[in-house]
Write an enzyme that holds these catalytic residues in place. Structure first.
Site, short mmCIF file in Angstrom:
data_model
loop_
_atom_site.label_atom_id
_atom_site.label_comp_id
_atom_site.label_asym_id
_atom_site.label_seq_id
_atom_site.Cartn_x
_atom_site.Cartn_y
_atom_site.Cartn_z
CG ASP A 345 -1.69 1.27 1.39
OD1 ASP A 345 -2.33 1.68 0.41
OD2 ASP A 345 -1.66 1.85 2.49
CE LYS A 346 -0.03 7.40 -2.33
NZ LYS A 346 0.24 8.39 -1.23
#
Length: 675
Positions: A345-346
C-alpha cells in the site's frame, strides 16, 4: 486461518482463551515433579506415578476432546495416535515417556490455539468503524436518530462536522472534505459537494459526490442520500471479505490434514499387525506380543514430528518479537519464507500519510518571498488539511516582517480559495479554477510548472495576487527515506516482484513507484480492486499495508503484513505479521527470519520422519523399549535444539544501508524551490 497445525475444536475452558496453555504449563510442572520424585528424591513409586498421571490428565485433557470429536467424524488424526501411544507407554510401565509425549504435544497446540483468536477480534474492530446510529431527515424536515441497521435506501442522513458517516450515499446538500483513508486509502481528504437531482439509482457518480460508511467528515455539514443498506455498504463488504478469507486453511495445514488421514490409521494397523503376528505366527504369550506392539507404537508415535513445527515457530516468533515483529502463528511465519512477490500500500506504508509542502516554484526569483507570504496569509484562515500543511510548512520560511493580512476569504468547492490580501484580489486554486477565471487559460509557463509537478505526483496550488501570477506550490504525501533501501534489500533476499497498489490517483502511484524502483504501480483501487490485484499476482504473495482498506487484500494474500504505530487497529488485528513499531526497515529482517524458520521446519520434519523410518524397523527386530524411548525422545530434543538456533538469528545484516526517518510532526523533508 493460516496455521501449520490442525485446528482444535475443543473450544475454551472456564479459564478462557488461555485455558489450554495453562493446562499445558501445569502438565510440564507435574512432569518435572514426577521426574524429580523418581530420580532425585527416591520417592515411593506411587508418588512418581501419581504425578505422571496428573500430567496425563493435564496434557491430554484438550487432546482427548479433539480426538473424540475427530473420531466421531470417522477420522483418526495425530491427536488420537498420541493418546494411544501415551496409553501404550503407561500400559508397559513407561509413565514418564507417555507424560513427556502429552506435555510437549499439548504445549505446541496450546500456543498455536492462543494465536488463532484474531479473526473474531478483526471483525469486531472493523464493525466499530461505523457508528451504530444515524441522524435521518424526514419528509417534514425533522431530524430523528435511528439505528444504522434500520436505514433504508432513499433515506436522507444528516452528517455533522467531524463525525463518521453512517452509510454509503450521495451528497445532496452541503460541502465538506472527507477523510476516506479508512476505505479507499486516499491520503488527502477529498472535497465533497452536492449533486443536483441525485437519485439512488444514478450511476456512475463522481468521487466529488460519493461517500462511504466509516469515513470521517471534515468541518462542513452534509445531507447524504443513502444508496446502500448497512449490510451492503463498502465497509460491510470489507468485513465480509475478511471473514471469508480468514476461514481458509493454509496449504501447509491442508497437507498435514491429508498426511494424518493416511499416517495415523497406518500406524494403528501396523501395531495390531505386530500384535497378531506375535501371537499367531510366533505363538508368543500375549504379554510379549503386546510389549512388542507397544514398542512399535512408541517408535512410530510422531512426537518429534508433532514438535518439529511448533518448536521452530516458537523460536522464530520469539526472535521476531525481540526485533519488534509480531508473527501471529506458525503459518504466517512459514509462508512468509516462501514469498516471491510483495504488494505495498502507499499511504502510511511507503509514505508517511501526511501531506507536506514539497515544491515552491516562483515565476521569478524576486517573487518567492511574496509567493510564500501571500499563500500563508490566505491558507491560515482555512481548516482544510491541505491548508494546515501549507501554513505549517511555510511558517518557518516567512521572511521577517513579510506577514500579510487576508480578508473576505471564500472557499470555491473543489477549486480553491479567493480572498483580499492587503486589499488586493488574490486567488489560490487548481488549474480548473483558473481555467474558469481566464478565458484564454493560464499562461504557458504556469501550465508547464503544473504539468511537471503533476507528473511527479504533486497536488498543486496556483497563486495569483493583484492580477499577477506569483507561482505554484506543490504538496505531496512524501515517501519514507528508508523505503527505497528496504525495497533494494528485499530484492537481494530473493523477492522477484514488488508492486504498489493504492487508492490514490494513478499519477501519484506512478511517481512513488518511479522514485523507489518498483516493478509496477496500480492506483485508484477500492478494497475489492486490491483483492483482485493480489489474485493476479498469483501464489506466495505478501501484502503490506496499514489501513482498513488494506484488510481484505491482506487476508486474501498468502501473508498479510501490517505497519505498527501508524497502522489502524483493524490492519494490526487482520494481519498475519505486524511490524509493531512504525519502521518499514524491519520488513527485510522479517522476511529473512521467516525463510530461516521455514528452512529449519523442513529440516526438523525430514529428521523426524527419518527417525521414525529407522526406529520402527529396529523395534521389529528386537530393539527394546528403553533404547526406543531414548532415541525417540532424543530425536525430539535434537529437533528442539535445532529450532532454538533461531534465537541467535542476527538482525544487523538485514538493516545494512537502510536509513530510518522519524515520523514527521512539523515541516518535513526537503522543499524544492525553483524559479
Amino acid at each position: 486461518m493460516k496455521s501449520t497445525v490442525n485446528t482444535h475444536e475443543h473450544g475454551h475452558s472456564i479459564l478462557g482463551e488461555r485455558g489450554e496453555l495453562i493446562f499445558a504449563i501445569a502438565a510440564g510442572v507435574t512432569y518435572a515433579a514426577g521426574m524429580a520424585a523418581e530420580y532425585l528424591f527416591s520417592a515411593p513409586p506411587w508418588a512418581a506415578i501419581t504425578l505422571f498421571a496428573a500430567t496425563y490428565f493435564l496434557g491430554g485433557f484438550f487432546t482427548i476432546r479433539t480426538a473424540v470429536a475427530t473420531v466421531r467424524r470417522g477420522r483418526f488424526e495425530v491427536d488420537f495416535l498420541m493418546l494411544v501411544a501415551a496409553l501404550g507407554a503407561a500400559a508397559v510401565g513407561k509413565w514418564a515417556e507417555g507424560s513427556v509425549l502429552l506435555f510437549l504435544f499439548s504445549l505446541g497446540h496450546a500456543l498455536e490455539e492462543y494465536a488463532m483468536g484474531r479473526a473474531k477480534r478483526s471483525i469486531e474492530a472493523l464493525a466499530d468503524l461505523a457508528p451504530s446510529t444515524a441522524l435521518v431527515r424526514g419528509d417534514d424536515g425533522a431530524v430523528r436518530e435511528v439505528d444504522v441497521e434500520n436505514l433504508a435506501v432513499g433515506d436522507v442522513v444528516v452528517v455533522l462536522p467531524n463525525s463518521r458517516l453512517a452509510a454509503d450515499g450521495i451528497v445532496i446538500d452541503g460541502t465538506s472534505s472527507v477523510d476516506e483513508s479508512s476505505v479507499t486509502g486516499e491520503s488527502i481528504p477529498v472535497e465533497k459537494s452536492a449533486l443536483t437531482g441525485a437519485t439512488v439509482d444514478r450511476a456512475p457518480v463522481s468521487e466529488a459526490h460519493r461517500v462511504f460508511a466509516g469515513t470521517v467528515n471534515g468541518s462542513g455539514a452534509m445531507d447524504v442520500l443513502v444508496t446502500s443498506r448497512a449490510a451492503d455498504s463498502m465497509l460491510a463488504r470489507v468485513i465480509t471479505m475478511v471473514r471469508e478469507a480468514d476461514t481458509h486453511k493454509s496449504p501447509t495445514q491442508r497437507f498435514i490434514d491429508r498426511f494424518q488421514l493416511f499416517y495415523v490409521p497406518a500406524v494403528l494397523a501396523a501395531v495390531f499387525g505386530v500384535l497378531a503376528f506375535g501371537m499367531i505366527a510366533l505363538t508368543e504369550p500375549f504379554a510379549d506380543s503386546f510389549y512388542r506392539a507397544m514398542v512399535v507404537l512408541v517408535a512410530a508415535s510422531p512426537c518429534a514430528l508433532a514438535i518439529a513445527t511448533p518448536s521452530a515457530v516458537l523460536s522464530g516468533v520469539a526472535r521476531a518479537a525481540q526485533a519488534g515483529v509480531l508473527a501471529k502463528g506458525g503459518g504466517p511465519l512459514e509462508t512468509l519464507g516462501r514469498v516471491r512477490s510483495i504488494a505495498f500500500d502507499k499511504t502510511g506504508t511507503l509514505t508517511w500519510g501526511l501531506p507536506r509542502v514539497t515544491d515552491i516554484v516562483a515565476v521569478r526569483p524576486e517573487s518567492r518571498a511574496e509567493l510564500i507570504a501571500t499563500l500563508h496569509a490566505v491558507e491560515s484562515y482555512s481548516d482544510h488539511p491541505l491548508a494546515t500543511a501549507i501554513t505549517r510548512d511555510l511558517a518557518p520560511l516567512l521572511p521577517e516582517g513579510s506577514a500579510r493580512r487576508a480578508t473576505e476569504v471564500n472557499s470555491v468547492t473543489g477549486r480553491g480559495v479567493t480572498a483580499l490580501v492587503d486589499g488586493h484580489p488574490t486567488e489560490v486554486g487548481n488549474l480548473t479554477m483558473f481555467g474558469e477565471l481566464e478565458a484564454d487559460g493560464v499562461p504557458a509557463p504556469i501550465a508547464d510548472i503544473v504539468d511537471d509537478l503533476h507528473a511527479r505526483g504533486r497536488t498543486t496550488m496556483i497563486v495569483r495576487h493583484a492580477g499577477a501570477y506569483l507561482g505554484v506550490v506543490g504538496v505531496m504525501d512524501t515517501p519514507r527515506a528508508e523505503a527505497a533501501p528496504v525495497i533494494a534489500r528485499l530484492r537481494a533476499l530473493g523477492i522477484e516482484d514488488v508492486v504498489l497498489i493504492s487508492g490514490d490517483h494513478q499519477r501519484v502511484a506512478d511517481a512513488v513507484a518511479a522514485d523507489m524502483g518498483l516493478d509496477a504501480a496500480h492506483g485508484g483501487l477500492l478494497p475489492e480492486d486490491k483483492v483482485t490485484m493480489i489474485g493476479r499476482l498469483g501464489g506466495d504473495t505478501a501484502m503490506v499495508g496499514d489501513g482498513v482498506n488494506d484488510a481484505p487484500a491482506m487476508v486474501n494474500s498468502s501473508v498479510g503484513i501490517a505497519m505498527g504505530a501508524g497502522g489502524s487497529a483493524v490492519a494490526l488485528e487482520t494481519a498475519d505479521v505486524a511490524l509493531m513499531v512504525d519502521d518499514i526497515g524491519r520488513l527485510p529482517f522479517a522476511v529473512a527470519l521467516s525463510r530461516r524458520t521455514a528452512r529449519i521446519i523442513r529440516q526438523n520434519l525430514t529428521f523426524a520422519l527419518v527417525i521414525v523410518a529407522v526406529l520402527v524397523p529396529a523395534t521389529l527386530i528386537g530393539l527394546p523399549i528403553g533404547p526406543a524411548v531414548f532415541i525417540h525422545e532424543g530425536s525430539t530434543l535434537l529437533v528442539v535444539a535445532n529450532a532454538l538456533r533461531l534465537l541467535r538469528f542476527r538482525r544487523g545484516a538485514e538493516h545494512e544501508g537502510i536509513v530510518h526517518e522519524a515520523r514527521p510532526v512539523h515541516a518535513g523533508g526537503r522543499i524544492t524551490s525553483t524559479t
